[in-house]
Design a protein around this motif. Sequence first.
Motif, PDB file in Angstrom:
ATOM      1  N   LEU A  54       1.328  -1.025   0.079  1.00 33.27           N
ATOM      2  CA  LEU A  54      -0.138  -0.336  -0.018  1.00 33.27           C
ATOM      3  C   LEU A  54       0.517   1.397  -0.299  1.00 33.27           C
ATOM      4  N   ASP A  55       2.235   1.502   0.431  1.00 30.13           N
ATOM      5  CA  ASP A  55       3.109   2.715   0.200  1.00 30.13           C
ATOM      6  C   ASP A  55       3.511   2.519  -0.709  1.00 30.13           C
ATOM      7  N   LYS A  56       3.987   1.755  -1.756  1.00 31.26           N
ATOM      8  CA  LYS A  56       4.674   1.735  -3.237  1.00 31.26           C
ATOM      9  C   LYS A  56       5.964   2.512  -2.836  1.00 31.26           C
ATOM     10  N   SER A  57       6.896   2.666  -1.914  1.00 31.98           N
ATOM     11  CA  SER A  57       8.004   3.232  -1.789  1.00 31.98           C
ATOM     12  C   SER A  57       8.904   2.455  -2.467  1.00 31.98           C
ATOM     13  N   THR A  58      10.590   2.610  -2.687  1.00 28.83           N
ATOM     14  CA  THR A  58      11.549   2.026  -2.930  1.00 28.83           C
ATOM     15  C   THR A  58      11.428   1.384  -1.958  1.00 28.83           C
ATOM     16  N   HIS A  59      11.584   1.325  -0.509  1.00 25.95           N
ATOM     17  CA  HIS A  59      11.877   0.850   0.656  1.00 25.95           C
ATOM     18  C   HIS A  59      10.798  -0.687   0.712  1.00 25.95           C
ATOM     19  N   SER A  60       9.341  -0.437  -0.181  1.00 20.67           N
ATOM     20  CA  SER A  60       8.715  -1.256   0.325  1.00 20.67           C
ATOM     21  C   SER A  60       8.887  -2.647  -0.801  1.00 20.67           C
ATOM     22  N   ALA A  61       9.544  -1.393  -2.239  1.00 22.36           N
ATOM     23  CA  ALA A  61       9.774  -2.567  -3.351  1.00 22.36           C
ATOM     24  C   ALA A  61      11.200  -3.505  -2.708  1.00 22.36           C
ATOM     25  N   GLU A  62      12.044  -3.027  -1.874  1.00 27.53           N
ATOM     26  CA  GLU A  62      12.968  -3.689  -1.599  1.00 27.53           C
ATOM     27  C   GLU A  62      12.613  -4.836  -0.697  1.00 27.53           C
ATOM     28  N   LEU A  63      11.697  -4.684   0.005  1.00 26.45           N
ATOM     29  CA  LEU A  63      11.149  -6.118   1.098  1.00 26.45           C
ATOM     30  C   LEU A  63      10.656  -6.884   0.507  1.00 26.45           C
ATOM     31  N   ARG A  64       9.180  -6.600  -0.849  1.00 31.09           N
ATOM     32  CA  ARG A  64       9.596  -7.277  -1.319  1.00 31.09           C
ATOM     33  C   ARG A  64      10.365  -8.221  -2.428  1.00 31.09           C
ATOM     34  N   THR A  65      11.650  -7.698  -2.799  1.00 32.43           N
ATOM     35  CA  THR A  65      12.339  -8.422  -3.062  1.00 32.43           C
ATOM     36  C   THR A  65      13.110  -9.519  -1.870  1.00 32.43           C
ATOM     37  N   ALA A  66      13.456  -8.940  -0.768  1.00 32.38           N
ATOM     38  CA  ALA A  66      13.751  -9.781  -0.074  1.00 32.38           C
ATOM     39  C   ALA A  66      13.122 -10.715   0.273  1.00 32.38           C
ATOM     40  N   PHE A  67      11.921 -10.408   0.405  1.00 32.24           N
ATOM     41  CA  PHE A  67      10.976 -11.919   0.807  1.00 32.24           C
ATOM     42  C   PHE A  67      10.734 -12.944  -0.424  1.00 32.24           C
ATOM     43  N   ALA A  68      10.935 -12.120  -1.580  1.00 31.86           N
ATOM     44  CA  ALA A  68      10.647 -12.966  -3.176  1.00 31.86           C
ATOM     45  C   ALA A  68      11.469 -13.785  -3.415  1.00 31.86           C
ATOM     46  N   SER A  69      13.052 -13.256  -2.642  1.00 30.78           N
ATOM     47  CA  SER A  69      13.926 -14.090  -2.429  1.00 30.78           C
ATOM     48  C   SER A  69      14.761 -14.540  -2.187  1.00 30.78           C
ATOM     49  N   GLN A  70      13.638 -14.767  -0.828  1.00 32.07           N
ATOM     50  CA  GLN A  70      13.415 -15.894  -0.053  1.00 32.07           C
ATOM     51  C   GLN A  70      13.342 -18.247  -0.836  1.00 32.07           C
ATOM     52  N   PRO A  71      14.214 -18.735  -0.170  1.00 34.20           N
ATOM     53  CA  PRO A  71      13.558 -20.146  -1.084  1.00 34.20           C
ATOM     54  C   PRO A  71      12.120 -21.019  -0.335  1.00 34.20           C
ATOM     55  N   ASN A  72      12.206 -21.279  -1.631  1.00 36.58           N
ATOM     56  CA  ASN A  72      10.106 -22.274  -0.909  1.00 36.58           C
ATOM     57  C   ASN A  72       9.352 -21.155  -0.986  1.00 36.58           C
ATOM     58  N   VAL A  73       9.503 -19.998  -1.876  1.00 36.08           N
ATOM     59  CA  VAL A  73       8.630 -19.145  -1.613  1.00 36.08           C
ATOM     60  C   VAL A  73       7.906 -18.492  -1.653  1.00 36.08           C
ATOM     61  N   LYS A  74       6.648 -18.368  -2.181  1.00 35.06           N
ATOM     62  CA  LYS A  74       6.064 -17.775  -3.947  1.00 35.06           C
ATOM     63  C   LYS A  74       5.202 -17.003  -3.313  1.00 35.06           C
TER      64      LYS A  74
END
Lengths: 360, 329
Positions: A54-74
């Motif tokens: 809901l934020d659409k900032s660079t920080h929220s985008a970094e967070l999404r990348t961090a979660f998406a790069s976790q193994p076994n997480v979609k």
Amino acid sequence: MRALLRLTVANIKSFTRDRAALFWTLAFPLIFIFLFGSIFSGGNNDRTIGFADLDKSTHSAELRTAFASQPNVKLVEASEDDLVAQMRDGKLSAVLVVPAGFGATVDTKTAPATIKVYTDPAQTAAQGATFQLVGGVLGAVNQAASGRPPAVTFTNQAVQTQDLSFISYLVPSILGMSLMQLGIFSAIPLVADRQKHILKRLQATPLRRWQLVGSNVLMRLIIAVVQTVIIVGVGATFFHVEVSGNWLTIGLLVVLGSLAFIALGYVIASFASTEESANGMTSVVQFPLMFLSGTFFPIDSMPDALRTVARALPLTYLGDALRQVMVGGTAFSPLWLCVAFLVVWLVVCFGIAARFFRWQ
Amino acid sequence: MTPTSQQGPGRGTIARMSSQIQTAAGPVIRVRDLRKSYGQLHAVDGVSFEVERGEVFGLLGPNGAGKTTTVEVLEGLRKPDSGEVSVLGVDAVRSPDQLKARIGVSLQTAALYPKLTVVEVLDLFRSFYPSGRPTSELVELMDLGEKRTTRTQDLSGGQRQRLSVALALVNDPELVFLDEPTTGMDPAARRMLWDVVLGLKSSGRSVLLTTHYMEEAEILCDRLAIMDHGRILESGTVDELVSRRFHERAVRFDAIDGLGDARMAGFPGVASVKHENGAVLLFTRDVPGTIGAVLAASDGLGVEPVSLAVRRATLEDVFLDLTGRALRD
């Protein structure tokens, strides 16, 4: 010898043209392996998690990348309401929401920025895994934000423990179960051949009874070898089950186990007068053997009464012996006892069949 | 394995030249006072007969007469309670294994592996014997060419029966047992089987067949025995069986209301009056006189006789006379 071999080939043809026989001996055990293997082996434990930015900032985008790069997480992205609805339907195990203003709070560093996590407390394991995942990702983000290297870290060393993985337990067990089915199902064509007067017709030829019985047994032993190769192959290919035992010992156990259950099949054929009753009797024998012999879980975890029953069943000893020899499973009985039990079983069944089997 | 050399010493004088079997004297089957009971039922109750080499011998009788039990004792498949059974000079009760390579058997119900094809079953049975006839020859003989690769479970009843007879011939046997071989066959297949049986006979082989078809027995059998209730009522050639009993011809017509047996027995030349499936049979030495009397009597009753015919007495009449009932009800 020629007659015996030709009859064996004829038996194999009849067997492979019988869809029911093929299903029970080849497809049925593989279904068990794939079913239980996929559920328990961790081969596919991808977690699908909702992510609402809901934020659409660079920080929220970094967070999404961090979660998406976790193994076994979609990650699945949508609106918060939509994702929560999906979670209620059981499609998501958790939903992460990054609120508006998250990036600004991080930049000002006046207070910790907060994300919202939806979990189901009833799903203890899923909730724990989500907390672990979120904690790990946020820890890394926090640590990176601090600009200093981590103070403490760890390396991982894998050790094979005595406890078998479930799939390693399952593969030799399913092999034992398949040999049991292959053996006792010998009753059905035998009774059918008697009922159709085929045995009587064979008696009017120079074919001897030992040739007839020998060809039936030989056919089943050949199929037992095929079954063993398929089951072990599927275990190794799809579930990384390593068979470490001596192949000669495994082969001898497969033969002994097959013979013990073929003898049981002949006992059934001695007392069943029609194909239908042979079908019924094999079912009555098959299911207790399948579920009370420690095929799917160790007999140690059974109640005392059932464990006593299990101790009297031949499949308990065949499965136990196969697990010991193939994957180094923990023994419930020493190998010599397993072999002795199966030999005695074979001799007793053979005696009963020799006494009561009728050719016409 | 059973020794099968047909020139073997001690086996007698059976020698094979091309496909002909040179015959020796003496019967191929000798049965003396055979008895077999199942509980209270005397399935075979003192049966004696002989079959000569090169002969087609028939056991004729209704279902349950004891034909199959008798044949299965001869094939070495059943143990009798008592009696002597010699087949091809071998004691079929004590040493059936010495017999099996030399006989061919077609059971009453065609016993076939359902999932195997016609050719596979023939090849399989052929492998049980040290010598015999090629599969292709038997397929042609029994007209199964179009069904070579059909599984036996998909054959019709008549085709299964033909395959069963082909299986009885795979070892080129000296003596063939055919138990109700034409059951379920259409008329064309039946005639083809008759040719096969007559062919076996002309090449010097012996055949024992059971049947409840009179026509079949009359055409095929050199001699036959009529069985009922586990006993042989009478045996001989067809002519012997018929002429022993009937010097007369039969005048046959549909029964006429008001024309009683007592009155018909008094017609000229009539020796006996029988009933068969709603028809009257007048056995008579004076056919024109009898027919005249029938016409006069029916005219007096205001009716015309239906299906009026004259024929020689048949095995059917013999059976009717022996047992008081028709062979097939």
